[in-house]
Design an enzyme around this catalytic site. Structure first.
Site, PDB file in Angstrom:
ATOM      1  N   VAL A   1     -13.293  -9.442  81.247  1.00 54.66           N
ATOM      2  CA  VAL A   1     -13.758 -10.248  82.391  1.00 54.66           C
ATOM      3  C   VAL A   1     -12.744 -10.312  83.535  1.00 54.66           C
ATOM      4  O   VAL A   1     -13.085 -10.094  84.699  1.00 54.66           O
ATOM      5  CB  VAL A   1     -14.102 -11.686  81.949  1.00 54.66           C
ATOM      6  CG1 VAL A   1     -14.807 -12.408  83.070  1.00 54.66           C
ATOM      7  CG2 VAL A   1     -14.968 -11.653  80.722  1.00 54.66           C
TER       8      VAL A   1
ATOM      9  N   ARG B   1     -10.586   1.547  77.994  1.00 50.44           N
ATOM     10  CA  ARG B   1     -10.387   2.360  76.794  1.00 50.44           C
ATOM     11  C   ARG B   1     -11.728   2.896  76.289  1.00 50.44           C
ATOM     12  O   ARG B   1     -11.846   4.067  75.962  1.00 50.44           O
ATOM     13  CB  ARG B   1      -9.689   1.525  75.714  1.00 50.44           C
ATOM     14  CG  ARG B   1      -8.890   2.322  74.728  1.00 50.44           C
ATOM     15  CD  ARG B   1      -7.765   1.467  74.169  1.00 50.44           C
ATOM     16  NE  ARG B   1      -8.282   0.154  73.793  1.00 50.44           N
ATOM     17  CZ  ARG B   1      -8.491  -0.230  72.534  1.00 50.44           C
ATOM     18  NH1 ARG B   1      -8.231   0.576  71.535  1.00 50.44           N
ATOM     19  NH2 ARG B   1      -8.963  -1.431  72.282  1.00 50.44           N
TER      20      ARG B   1
ATOM     21  N   ALA C   1      -1.515  -9.469  76.680  1.00 54.41           N
ATOM     22  CA  ALA C   1      -0.049  -9.478  76.721  1.00 54.41           C
ATOM     23  C   ALA C   1       0.494  -8.999  75.378  1.00 54.41           C
ATOM     24  O   ALA C   1      -0.180  -9.077  74.353  1.00 54.41           O
ATOM     25  CB  ALA C   1       0.448 -10.886  77.028  1.00 54.41           C
TER      26      ALA C   1
ATOM     27  N   ASN D   1      -0.867 -12.373  81.237  1.00 54.49           N
ATOM     28  CA  ASN D   1       0.080 -13.481  81.047  1.00 54.49           C
ATOM     29  C   ASN D   1       1.237 -13.002  80.184  1.00 54.49           C
ATOM     30  O   ASN D   1       1.450 -13.483  79.074  1.00 54.49           O
ATOM     31  CB  ASN D   1      -0.622 -14.666  80.372  1.00 54.49           C
ATOM     32  CG  ASN D   1      -1.189 -15.641  81.384  1.00 54.49           C
ATOM     33  OD1 ASN D   1      -0.687 -15.781  82.502  1.00 54.49           O
ATOM     34  ND2 ASN D   1      -2.253 -16.327  80.992  1.00 54.49           N
TER      35      ASN D   1
ATOM     36  N   SER E   1      -3.550 -16.585  88.561  1.00 53.01           N
ATOM     37  CA  SER E   1      -4.167 -17.804  88.061  1.00 53.01           C
ATOM     38  C   SER E   1      -5.486 -18.092  88.768  1.00 53.01           C
ATOM     39  O   SER E   1      -5.664 -17.774  89.934  1.00 53.01           O
ATOM     40  CB  SER E   1      -3.245 -19.005  88.243  1.00 53.01           C
ATOM     41  OG  SER E   1      -3.905 -20.177  87.798  1.00 53.01           O
ATOM     42  N   GLY E   2      -6.363 -18.713  88.013  1.00 48.03           N
ATOM     43  CA  GLY E   2      -7.636 -19.126  88.596  1.00 48.03           C
ATOM     44  C   GLY E   2      -8.804 -18.805  87.682  1.00 48.03           C
ATOM     45  O   GLY E   2      -9.955 -18.995  88.054  1.00 48.03           O
ATOM     46  N   GLY E   3      -8.476 -18.296  86.510  1.00 50.89           N
ATOM     47  CA  GLY E   3      -9.543 -17.996  85.558  1.00 50.89           C
ATOM     48  C   GLY E   3     -10.449 -16.892  86.061  1.00 50.89           C
ATOM     49  O   GLY E   3     -10.112 -16.175  86.996  1.00 50.89           O
TER      50      GLY E   3
ATOM     51  N   LYS F   1       4.553 -17.947  86.814  1.00 49.42           N
ATOM     52  CA  LYS F   1       3.212 -18.151  86.238  1.00 49.42           C
ATOM     53  C   LYS F   1       3.304 -18.943  84.942  1.00 49.42           C
ATOM     54  O   LYS F   1       2.475 -19.821  84.671  1.00 49.42           O
ATOM     55  CB  LYS F   1       2.508 -16.809  85.996  1.00 49.42           C
ATOM     56  CG  LYS F   1       1.164 -16.955  85.252  1.00 49.42           C
ATOM     57  CD  LYS F   1       0.160 -17.717  86.087  1.00 49.42           C
ATOM     58  CE  LYS F   1      -1.096 -18.251  85.424  1.00 49.42           C
ATOM     59  NZ  LYS F   1      -1.637 -17.779  84.226  1.00 49.42           N
TER      60      LYS F   1
ATOM     61  N   HIS G   1       3.830 -22.460  85.826  1.00 47.70           N
ATOM     62  CA  HIS G   1       2.522 -22.953  86.299  1.00 47.70           C
ATOM     63  C   HIS G   1       1.702 -23.427  85.098  1.00 47.70           C
ATOM     64  O   HIS G   1       1.099 -24.504  85.116  1.00 47.70           O
ATOM     65  CB  HIS G   1       1.779 -21.842  87.059  1.00 47.70           C
ATOM     66  CG  HIS G   1       0.310 -22.104  87.248  1.00 47.70           C
ATOM     67  ND1 HIS G   1      -0.616 -21.956  86.215  1.00 47.70           N
ATOM     68  CD2 HIS G   1      -0.406 -22.523  88.318  1.00 47.70           C
ATOM     69  CE1 HIS G   1      -1.815 -22.276  86.657  1.00 47.70           C
ATOM     70  NE2 HIS G   1      -1.719 -22.621  87.930  1.00 47.70           N
ATOM     71  N   ASN G   2       1.677 -22.623  84.061  1.00 45.53           N
ATOM     72  CA  ASN G   2       0.882 -22.990  82.893  1.00 45.53           C
ATOM     73  C   ASN G   2       1.473 -24.194  82.158  1.00 45.53           C
ATOM     74  O   ASN G   2       0.726 -25.037  81.654  1.00 45.53           O
ATOM     75  CB  ASN G   2       0.741 -21.799  81.945  1.00 45.53           C
ATOM     76  CG  ASN G   2      -0.282 -20.791  82.450  1.00 45.53           C
ATOM     77  OD1 ASN G   2      -0.596 -20.757  83.644  1.00 45.53           O
ATOM     78  ND2 ASN G   2      -0.797 -19.962  81.576  1.00 45.53           N
TER      79      ASN G   2
ATOM     80  N   GLU H   1       0.365 -26.987  84.030  1.00 49.60           N
ATOM     81  CA  GLU H   1      -1.074 -27.126  83.742  1.00 49.60           C
ATOM     82  C   GLU H   1      -1.273 -27.936  82.448  1.00 49.60           C
ATOM     83  O   GLU H   1      -2.096 -28.858  82.396  1.00 49.60           O
ATOM     84  CB  GLU H   1      -1.669 -25.711  83.619  1.00 49.60           C
ATOM     85  CG  GLU H   1      -3.077 -25.598  83.081  1.00 49.60           C
ATOM     86  CD  GLU H   1      -3.473 -24.114  82.885  1.00 49.60           C
ATOM     87  OE1 GLU H   1      -3.349 -23.331  83.845  1.00 49.60           O
ATOM     88  OE2 GLU H   1      -3.904 -23.744  81.775  1.00 49.60           O
ATOM     89  N   TYR H   2      -0.504 -27.607  81.422  1.00 50.48           N
ATOM     90  CA  TYR H   2      -0.594 -28.360  80.165  1.00 50.48           C
ATOM     91  C   TYR H   2      -0.260 -29.835  80.412  1.00 50.48           C
ATOM     92  O   TYR H   2      -0.912 -30.735  79.886  1.00 50.48           O
ATOM     93  CB  TYR H   2       0.406 -27.824  79.134  1.00 50.48           C
ATOM     94  CG  TYR H   2       0.011 -26.606  78.340  1.00 50.48           C
ATOM     95  CD1 TYR H   2      -0.558 -25.487  78.943  1.00 50.48           C
ATOM     96  CD2 TYR H   2       0.257 -26.552  76.966  1.00 50.48           C
ATOM     97  CE1 TYR H   2      -0.874 -24.362  78.199  1.00 50.48           C
ATOM     98  CE2 TYR H   2      -0.060 -25.430  76.214  1.00 50.48           C
ATOM     99  CZ  TYR H   2      -0.618 -24.334  76.830  1.00 50.48           C
ATOM    100  OH  TYR H   2      -0.917 -23.225  76.083  1.00 50.48           O
TER     101      TYR H   2
ATOM    102  N   HIS I   1      35.292 -33.066  68.492  1.00 47.56           N
ATOM    103  CA  HIS I   1      34.654 -32.212  69.510  1.00 47.56           C
ATOM    104  C   HIS I   1      35.151 -32.512  70.919  1.00 47.56           C
ATOM    105  O   HIS I   1      34.753 -31.827  71.846  1.00 47.56           O
ATOM    106  CB  HIS I   1      33.129 -32.371  69.426  1.00 47.56           C
ATOM    107  CG  HIS I   1      32.560 -31.824  68.154  1.00 47.56           C
ATOM    108  ND1 HIS I   1      32.696 -30.501  67.790  1.00 47.56           N
ATOM    109  CD2 HIS I   1      31.882 -32.422  67.145  1.00 47.56           C
ATOM    110  CE1 HIS I   1      32.103 -30.312  66.619  1.00 47.56           C
ATOM    111  NE2 HIS I   1      31.605 -31.468  66.206  1.00 47.56           N
TER     112      HIS I   1
HETATM  113  C1  6PG Z   1      -4.811 -19.677  84.750  1.00 42.27           C
HETATM  114  C2  6PG Z   1      -4.778 -20.155  83.330  1.00 42.27           C
HETATM  115  C3  6PG Z   1      -4.967 -19.024  82.363  1.00 42.27           C
HETATM  116  C4  6PG Z   1      -5.239 -19.416  80.920  1.00 42.27           C
HETATM  117  C5  6PG Z   1      -4.684 -20.732  80.503  1.00 42.27           C
HETATM  118  C6  6PG Z   1      -5.222 -21.183  79.177  1.00 42.27           C
HETATM  119  O1  6PG Z   1      -3.797 -19.926  85.400  1.00 42.27           O
HETATM  120  O2  6PG Z   1      -5.796 -19.118  85.191  1.00 42.27           O
HETATM  121  O3  6PG Z   1      -3.533 -20.734  83.108  1.00 42.27           O
HETATM  122  O4  6PG Z   1      -3.853 -18.178  82.471  1.00 42.27           O
HETATM  123  O5  6PG Z   1      -6.619 -19.450  80.757  1.00 42.27           O
HETATM  124  O6  6PG Z   1      -3.324 -20.633  80.463  1.00 42.27           O
HETATM  125  O7  6PG Z   1      -4.172 -21.304  78.330  1.00 42.27           O
HETATM  126  P1  6PG Z   1      -4.251 -21.949  76.918  1.00 42.27           P
HETATM  127  O8  6PG Z   1      -5.256 -21.185  76.134  1.00 42.27           O
HETATM  128  O9  6PG Z   1      -2.865 -21.785  76.393  1.00 42.27           O
HETATM  129  O10 6PG Z   1      -4.656 -23.365  77.130  1.00 42.27           O
END
Ligand code: 6PG
Length: 477
Positions: A12, A33, A76, A102, A128-130, A183, A186-187, A190-191, A453
């Site tokens: 995708v 492939r 990756a 990633n 990033s952005g799915g 990146k 960024h993740n 995101e978490y 120490h």
């Molecule tokens: C992005 C997202 C993408 C990924 C997430 C999900 O920036 O578009 O970060 O890279 O879908 O990182 O990560 P997890 O499966 O670890 O939650």
């Protein structure tokens, strides 16, 4: 005809990225492939632009104008190495391989070094952005050489998301693995954002007594203010969704065990190596891992909790406002920690990363996109050598205004037994940073006691040791 760019790996993300290039007027060579996928893409979306379907690696490489720009969009790790090994022998000096997966930045550094010896530019690129972003405009974080960016930059700027002011969400982040590093952080952020939102949700539900639909409304309101962001927006969508099969709120029928693919964990692992306290991001990773320990949770279900009463309806509204303050303050802290990690890596790996530029390209397209990032950019624009986001006057003032509510929310959570590791870790970080004295002095004393120490003194230079087992006099170490 020759293609200006090629994409291999047509799952995708790869397909959508190829279509994005084509829709922007580039001729795109596509390869996979299994060739059936390549043909399916061209059959389904060929009308969107100019594609050249290549069945073999040789055909693919031959279809590209020189210097070649070859984007690989595969998993990756080993699959990425396998694809590089397949294509590298077919390429010539000056050609570029762009890895849009990633990847771990250390792998990217290795691959860049190996390919540089052959004169090939390896451009590890965070995207990033799915799926939606790949197609309509992602935030793009390319590393690699300046020379490769001269060639690739204009194309990436075209396909990238645009911030509200029209600026493309792409910049040359820095050499070799810098793009993938950024990146990764960024993740991690995101978490942390997701964890903080999760805590806010649970507080609104378990302390304030709101229903998922009501909480969705609260998030919608928040999304019109300073918390305006993609993640808040989709949170409202998820919370207001009702499961068709049961008629229950969707969030109540999903198994409450969060999964992860690794980038958040890497952010924390590397922060530990760099010595950067990313406690908020770490708590977000730990919270996901804790949620997945089903047996442990089951075995712990009978453990004692507090006997507290939920808030009255009248109190709930005021509490929701407090939670907004706590969420915002904690968010400032996670971004502070994430940017600290990038700054530390910049030092360690000698990268020329502009933190203001990084916040600018996160304003659109990516998962953490938010109005908030404009303010971070403003902070770095005002002062490029800002020691920490918390030293920015605006953020410092906002936290000053939020802190009473932030503390109250954590008190309420503690009283009711609602876990808020993200909110609490963020507050602890804030309080520790601003503390006049930390118990680290005691830690040093203990270390000196049991292991000689040594410690430094507040009043004199040098290292010292106290003869703990003897007359307790002090010696220079
Ligand atoms: C992005 C997202 C993408 C990924 C997430 C999900 O920036 O578009 O970060 O890279 O879908 O990182 O990560 P997890 O499966 O670890 O939650």
């Amino acid at each position: 005809t020759t293609a200006q760019i090629g994409v291999t790996g047509l799952a995708v993300m790869g397909s959508n990225l190829a279509r994005n290039f084509a829709r922007n007027g580039y001729t795109v060579a596509v390869h996979n492939r299994t060739a059936s996928r390549t043909h399916a893409l061209v059959e389904e979306h060929g009308s969107e632009g100019d594609f050249i379907a290549a069945e073999t690696a040789k055909e693919f490489v031959a279809a590209l104008e020189r210097p070649r720009r070859l984007v690989i969009m595969v998993k990756a790790g080993d699959p990425t190495d396998a694809v590089i090994q397949e294509f590298a022998p077919l390429l010539e000096p000056g050609d570029m391989i762009i890895d849009g997966g990633n990847a771990h930045f250390a792998d990217t550094r290795r691959r860049e070094r190996e390919l540089r010896e052959k004169g090939i530019h390896f451009v590890g690129t965070g995207i990033s952005g799915g799926e939606e972003g790949a197609l309509n405009g992602p935030s793009i974080m390319p590393g690699g050489s300046k020379e490769s960016y001269d060639s690739l930059g204009p194309m990436l700027e075209k396909i990238s998301a645009k911030a509200k002011d029209g600026a493309p969400c792409v910049t040359h982040v820095g050499a070799d693995g810098a793009g993938h590093f950024v990146k990764m952080v960024h993740n991690g952020i995101e978490y942390a954002d997701m964890q903080l939102i999760g805590e806010a949700y649970q507080l609104l539900r378990d302390v304030a007594g709101y229903s998922p639909a009501q909480i969705a409304e609260i998030f919608r309101t928040w999304n019109t203010g300073r918390l305006d962001s993609y993640l808040i927006e989709i949170t409202a969508e998820v919370l207001s969704h009702v499961d068709a099969a049961t008629g229950k709120p969707f969030v109540d029928v999903v198994v409450d065990q969060a999964e992860q693919k690794g980038t958040g964990r890497w952010t924390v692992q590397i922060a530990l190596d760099l010595g950067v306290p990313v406690s908020g991001i770490a708590e977000a990773v730990f919270a996901r891992s804790l949620s997945g320990h089903a047996a442990l949770r089951e075995a712990s279900r009978g453990l004692a909790g507090p006997s507290a009463t939920p808030l009255s309806e009248a109190e709930a509204g005021a509490f929701a406002d407090r939670v907004e303050q706590a969420l915002y303050a904690s968010k400032i802290v996670s971004y502070t920690q994430g940017f600290h990690e990038i700054a530390a890596a910049r030092e360690e790996y000698d990268w020329d990363i502009d933190l203001g530029a990084v916040s600018a390209i996160w304003r659109g397209g990516c998962i953490i996109r938010a109005a908030f990032l404009d303010r971070i950019r403003a902070a770095y624009d005002a002062r490029a050598d800002l020691p920490s986001l918390l030293s920015d006057e605006t953020f410092a003032r906002e936290i000053a205004d939020a802190q009473d509510d932030w503390r109250e929310v954590i008190v309420a959570a503690t009283r009711q037994g609602v876990p808020t590791p993200g909110f609490s870790a963020a507050l602890a970080y804030y309080d520790a940073l601003r503390a006049e004295r930390l118990p680290a002095a005691l830690t040093q004393g203990q270390r000196d006691f049991f292991g000689a120490h040594t410690y430094r003194r507040t009043d004199r230079d040098g290292s010292f040791h106290t003869l703990w087992g003897g007359d307790r006099s002090e010696v220079s170490a």
